[in-house]
Write an enzyme that holds these catalytic residues in place. Structure first.
Site, mmCIF file in Angstrom:
data_model
loop_
_atom_site.group_PDB
_atom_site.id
_atom_site.type_symbol
_atom_site.label_atom_id
_atom_site.label_comp_id
_atom_site.label_asym_id
_atom_site.label_seq_id
_atom_site.Cartn_x
_atom_site.Cartn_y
_atom_site.Cartn_z
ATOM 1 N N GLY A 192 81.510 -11.863 -30.606
ATOM 2 C CA GLY A 192 82.831 -12.098 -31.190
ATOM 3 C C GLY A 192 83.316 -10.890 -32.273
ATOM 4 O O GLY A 192 82.365 -10.076 -32.719
ATOM 5 N N CYS A 193 84.515 -10.679 -32.480
ATOM 6 C CA CYS A 193 84.976 -9.755 -33.394
ATOM 7 C C CYS A 193 84.464 -9.995 -35.040
ATOM 8 O O CYS A 193 83.941 -8.928 -35.469
ATOM 9 C CB CYS A 193 86.611 -9.599 -33.643
ATOM 10 S SG CYS A 193 87.511 -11.105 -33.603
ATOM 11 N N TYR A 194 84.720 -11.148 -35.592
ATOM 12 C CA TYR A 194 84.315 -11.371 -36.703
ATOM 13 C C TYR A 194 82.761 -11.201 -36.822
ATOM 14 O O TYR A 194 82.255 -10.439 -37.630
ATOM 15 C CB TYR A 194 84.598 -12.654 -37.511
ATOM 16 C CG TYR A 194 85.883 -12.874 -37.594
ATOM 17 C CD1 TYR A 194 86.729 -12.157 -38.634
ATOM 18 C CD2 TYR A 194 86.858 -13.777 -37.383
ATOM 19 C CE1 TYR A 194 88.033 -12.399 -38.974
ATOM 20 C CE2 TYR A 194 88.229 -14.231 -37.525
ATOM 21 C CZ TYR A 194 88.813 -13.342 -38.242
ATOM 22 O OH TYR A 194 89.770 -13.485 -38.950
ATOM 23 N N ALA B 197 81.740 -7.331 -36.879
ATOM 24 C CA ALA B 197 81.838 -6.534 -38.002
ATOM 25 C C ALA B 197 81.112 -7.051 -39.260
ATOM 26 O O ALA B 197 80.788 -6.561 -40.061
ATOM 27 C CB ALA B 197 83.412 -6.919 -38.683
#
Lengths: 345, 345, 345, 345
Positions: free
Chosen positions: D154-156, D159
Site C-alpha cells: 500500500g501507499c502509506y 512511505a
C-alpha cells in the site's frame, strides 16, 4: 418573517441558508431537501453557527424538512434552488401565498422560442411567466417592488449583462459581441461526477459548450435584445480550478463616432449609487469580490476594440446573494441588508 | 554533444535542464546562472535524478557555473533562457561557434517597428536577426535545418498561432481575431513578487495587459501578417491558478462561402504526420498535455462564428520542449527525440 | 472608539482591518504602514467595502498613515501586527495611553530563558512583561478584564493548547506529547520569497523546523508547564497548499486508570458556553472554520493512545480574530462581537 | 512480452498503463475494465501518446477489453488494480499461467488475524498467500526473483516502512511509533463521491480513520513486527488538497545508548546503491518526487525524540511505479527500467 429554501443542499441553497440565517429581518428559516429530509441541519452543515440555528430554526426543530412539511408550516418568502424544469413545478403550492424567488431558469426568459432552444422544452407555466420579474437588481428595481414572482438571473448572465447593458442601452457599441467567461467549479453544482473531482480539475482548465450551446447564452441574448441589441453574440464558458468566481472578458467594438468618455459616462450613470457595482480603473480580480455581493468591472479601449471585464462571486451576486438582494428590494429594505460587501478572503 | 543552458534557475531554464539531461544525444550539460554560480546542481534542483547529473555534468563537476566558465568550456549548442534585451547581448560569445537557441524575444520578430512597440527598444542586433529562424517547428521546418540562430517562439504565440496559421494561409477566415488566453502561473516566471505568491493567486483569477498591451500580441500579429492576414487582432491574457498550461480560445469568422469541411481539411493538411499536434473532436483539456510537447486543438462553428481551442504546456511546447524540438530538427534527429508526448499528469 | 493597526499590510494586519471596519463598537480605524504610508486604503485593499472606509477612516482621510501620525491622532486601542523583537519597541509611545494588543511574540512568554531559546534574544521589556496577559481568551478571561497589555497567542499555540489544556489541567494524560501541525501558507506571512510562490507550493507539501526548532514550540511548552505538564513535547509544523487553516493532530497517552468519559467531561467543562469552541463527535475539517473565529476539536482513543484533533483559521482564531475577541473581553463586550462564527466558505 | 492491466480506469490502473506503454521491454499491453469495455483507449485516456497505443495495443485493436478477452489473449504478466476482496478472486484464471502483481491488499498480509481486523474478512486464498512475496522492493529483492505472485504494498505502508525498517531491524528505537501521514487526493481513488469533489477539498484538510482504524495500519504493524518491533503504533492519515504525494512524519524515540550516527549508518547501509531511495540532509518536499519512483527521506533528532520524514508519489512508488519495479526485479531487468527518477514537475 418566515423564509423557506427549497433544495438547500446544493451550493446555491447552502449559501442561501448561510445568508438568511444571518439576515437581520429573517426570523425563521425552513430548510427543505428531499434527499436529506429529517437530518439535523448542523450535521449536514457543520460550518454554520450553532446559535443561529437554535435561534432561527425552531419550527423545524433544527432539522431539514420535506416539501410537505414546508407547505404546512407556511412561509412569507420561498426561495427555490431546484433544477430548471423542476423548480416551477415544485413551487406550485407557494405561488398564491408567498413571495417566490426562483433561482432556476424556469421564469427567466420571456421569449418562449429562445427558452425552448435553451432548455429543450416549452416553459412549464407560461401564464406565471407574465407576472415574473427578472431579478437583475440594478436594472429591474422598479418592477421588483411589486411582484410576487422573481426569476433570479443565472451567474453567467449576471456577470455578462452588468457591464454590457449600459452600453447597449446607450447604443455605444456595434457589431457582434464575443463573450469569454471563466467559472469556478461551484458553478457546475454539487454533483458527484467524475469530471468534478478534485483530481480531475486541479491543474486543469478547459472550455465547454461554446458558441450558443450553453443555456445561459440565450438568456444573455434575450436581455440584450430587449435593450435594442440587433447583432449576434458568441458565448464560451470555461472551467477554472477555483471554488468560486466568474470572470467575464467581453470583446466588442465601439460605435463609430463614440469615445472612451461616452462609455465611462454610460457606466457611471447606470451604476451611480448602486452599492453592489464598482467601476474600477484597473482590471478587477476574483479574490476582491470573493464572498461579497459585488460586481467589479472595468473596460479597456484599444483602437476600436472594446474589452469589458467583470467579476462576481458566482454563489453570491451570481446566485444566493442576488436572490437576497431581490428579496430586500421587494420588501422595501435597503438592498444590501444582510449582504457582505467586504470580502472575507 | 555538449549543450549549455544560460539562465538555468528560471522555470524555462530548469525545464531545459530536465529535458537535456534525459536527451539520448546529449552527452554533457553546462548549467549557467550568475546568481547560483558555484552551487551544486543537486542542491539547487533536488527533483533531478542524481545519476543523470553524475553522468552528464562532469565538465562542471556537477556545479552550476558562470558565463565565463561556459565560454571557456565550449559548447555545440547553447540555449538561452535569459530575459529579452539581455539575452542577445549575453549570447555574443557563442554566435560564431555554437548553434544558438534563444528562448527570449530578442530574435523573434522581423519587423523592427513592431519589436519597438512591443519591447520599447530597437532590436539589439539587427544584422543577426536576418539569419534568425522563428522556431515554430511545424511551420519553419525547412529553415530550421540550416540555421545556427533559432528564436524559440513565446508561449502565447505558439498556442495561438498553431490553430490559426492553417486558416489564415488558406484564406478561410475574415474580419478581426479575438484571442483570449489563459495561463498558468509559471508563465509569469520565477520571480519573488507579491502578486505571484500562493496566497495571492489561489482562488483568484484576472486578466492583464489586454488589447495590444502584451508584448506577445505583436509577435502573433507579425506571424499572421506574414501569412497574409490583413485585419486586426485583440489579445487578452489571463492569470489562472494552476502551475502549467496555456489554454487559448480564439474567436473569428468563417469567410463567406467557406465551410466546416474546409477548416478541417486545412488543419489536417497542415498537421498531417506532425507528432506534436493533435486535432480533436472534443474541446482539449490542459491536463491532457501537461508535461508533454504536444498542442491539442479543436474548433467549433456556430453560424459564421468560428471558435478555435488550443492548449499547450507553457514550459514544454511553449518554451523548453519546443526549444529541444528545434534542436532535434536542426540536428537531423527525429523531432520528438527526448520529448514526452505521454502526459505524466 | 478609535483603534489603530500597526503593520496593516501583512495578512494578519489586513484581517484586523477587515474585522475592525465591520465591528459595531469601532468608530474610527487608523491603518499604519511604513512601506505603504500615504497610499489610499482602497487602492491597497480593493477587497474592502468602500462605504465602510468612508465612514470609519475619516481622521486619516482614507489613507494609510505613518507611525508618527498615528501617535499624534491618539487611539483607545492599538493592535500591532509587526514582527517580533520589533513590535514591543515600536509600541512604546502607546503603552501609557492606550490598550495595547500585540500580535507578535514579544510579550507571550513569562520564562525569559525559554524566550531566549525561541527568539535568540532576551525579552525587550521585561518590566512590561509582568503586566502582560496571554490572550488565549478561553483560559485567561478574568485577567483580560483588567490589563492594558495583551499578548495575542501564536496560531500554532492556539490550535494546540485549546484541546490540550483541559487534559493537562485535569491530569488526564501521561508521557510525552507529539504534535503535528499543518498550516496554510498565509501562516508564513506575506513575504516576496521564492519558496512562497504559487508555483513552489501548489502540489507540494513539506515539514519545517521540527522537534523544538520552531519558536512556537517554546510558547506551547511554557503554557502547558504552567498548568502542570512535566514531560516533553515534540512539535513539527508542515506547509500545506491552502491559504488559510491550521489543523493540529496531537498524540499522547491517557493516564492509567482514566477513561474516555473523563476526557469528554474535562473538555466539556472547560468549554461549556464558550461560543468560539466546538467539541465534535467527528474529526473537524478546515473548511468548516474557514473565515470564523471558532476552534473545532475532537478526540479519538485507541487503547491507551489518545489523539486530539483541532482546527482553526490561522488569520482568525489564530491571529486577528482572537485579537478582536481579546479586545471585546477587555471592554466588557460580548466576546464574539463583530466576529463571524458562520463560515462564509 | 505481453502485460495485462485489470482495472485500468482507476488512478493506479491508468498510471500503470502510462508506465507500461513506455516500458522498453513491454511489447503489448492489454487494458481491462468491466465498465469501459469496448471503448477506444485514446477516448478514455486522451493524455496518452497515440503512437504508443498504435504500437503496443494491437491485440486489442486499441480498445479497452473485458476480462474474458484478456484471459483468451494470454499474458506473461498480469497487474491487478482492482479493489481488495475482489482482486484475488478475479485474478484466478491467471495464477497458473502468468506472473501476477496484485496492487490490492489481498496478498499483502501473512497474519490472518490482522487481515481480518483490517478487512473484516478472512483472506480469500490462504493457500496462495504462502507463495506471495511482499513487493517492498528494497527489502524483498531476493524473494522477488523467484515468485509468480507479488503483493504490491500500500501507499502509506511504503512511505512509512522505508525509513523505519532499517531502525527497527538494527534495534535503534524504543517505545511506540506515532505516524502522521498526509495524502494527496488521488490516494482516495477515482470515485464519484461528494467528499472528493474539487469544491469540497480545495482550501480544506482533515484527518480520517485515526489510531488503528485505517486498514494500512495493520499492514505497517505486521511488517514492523516481522523485523522485531514489539511495541504499538498509532497511525493517522490526513487528506491534503493536492493530487499526488504522500508525506509521512513519524515520531519515535532513540534507544538509550544509541546515537545520531547509528541511525545514519543504518539508513545508509540499508539503501546503499538503491536508486529509488534518497537520504537527504534537509527535509524532503513532495514536489521533488512528483512523478518519480523515488522515496526521499530525512531524520531529525531532538534529544531522545526522533522524527523521520519520508515522501513518495502515491501513484508511483506508492502504487504503479513500485509494481513496475517489482516486475523489473522479477524479470532480472535493472530495477528502474522504464521508471522516471527525474521529476517532471
Amino acid at each position: 418573517m418566515i423564509v423557506t429554501i427549497l433544495g438547500v443542499t446544493g451550493y446555491a441553497g447552502t449559501q442561501l441558508l448561510k445568508l438568511l440565517l444571518q439576515h437581520p429581518e429573517v426570523e425563521e428559516v425552513l430548510a427543505v431537501s428531499s434527499s436529506q429530509n429529517g437530518k439535523f441541519v448542523l450535521d449536514e452543515f457543520p460550518a454554520l453557527e450553532p446559535e443561529l440555528i437554535t435561534k432561527k430554526m425552531q419550527k423545524s426543530d433544527k432539522h431539514i424538512i420535506s416539501m410537505e412539511k414546508a407547505v404546512e408550516l407556511k412561509s412569507d418568502i420561498v426561495f427555490s434552488a431546484l433544477p430548471h424544469l423542476k423548480s416551477a413545478e415544485v413551487l406550485q403550492p407557494f405561488y398564491q401565498k408567498s413571495i417566490v424567488l426562483d433561482l432556476s431558469a424556469d421564469f427567466r426568459m420571456n421569449d418562449e422560442a429562445k427558452f425552448n432552444k435553451a432548455y429543450g422544452s416549452a416553459p412549464l407555466f407560461p401564464e406565471q411567466q407574465k407576472r415574473a420579474v427578472y431579478g437583475l437588481c440594478e436594472w429591474f428595481t422598479e418592477d421588483l417592488y411589486k411582484t410576487n414572482l422573481i426569476a433570479v438571473p443565472g451567474c453567467y448572465p449576471t456577470a455578462t449583462l452588468l457591464p454590457l447593458l449600459p452600453l447597449v442601452k446607450n447604443q455605444l457599441i456595434e457589431g457582434d459581441i464575443i463573450i469569454n467567461a471563466l467559472s469556478g467549479i461551484t458553478g457546475a453544482g454539487k454533483k458527484a461526477q467524475n469530471h468534478l473531482l478534485f483530481c480531475e480539475r486541479q491543474e486543469n482548465m478547459t472550455a465547454y459548450l461554446p458558441g450558443m450551446s450553453h443555456r445561459h447564452a440565450y438568456e444573455i441574448e434575450e436581455k440584450l435584445e430587449e435593450k435594442g441589441f440587433v447583432n449576434s453574440i458568441s458565448f464560451t464558458p470555461h472551467l477554472i480550478p477555483l471554488r468560486r468566481g466568474i470572470f467575464v472578458t467581453t470583446a466588442t467594438k465601439l460605435k463609430s463616432g463614440k469615445k472612451q468618455e461616452d462609455i465611462k459616462k454610460a457606466m457611471e450613470s447606470a451604476y451611480d449609487k448602486k452599492k453592489c457595482i464598482r467601476i474600477l480603473q484597473q482590471i478587477p480580480q476574483a479574490k476582491d469580490v470573493w464572498g461579497t455581493n459585488r460586481c467589479d468591472m472595468s473596460f479597456h479601449l484599444d483602437g476600436a476594440h472594446l474589452i469589458l471585464f467583470s467579476v462576481i462571486d458566482n454563489l453570491m451576486k451570481g446566485a444566493a446573494g442576488q436572490a437576497v438582494q431581490c428579496m430586500n428590494i421587494r420588501l422595501g429594505l435597503p438592498e444590501t441588508t444582510g449582504l457582505p460587501l467586504n470580502s472575507p478572503f
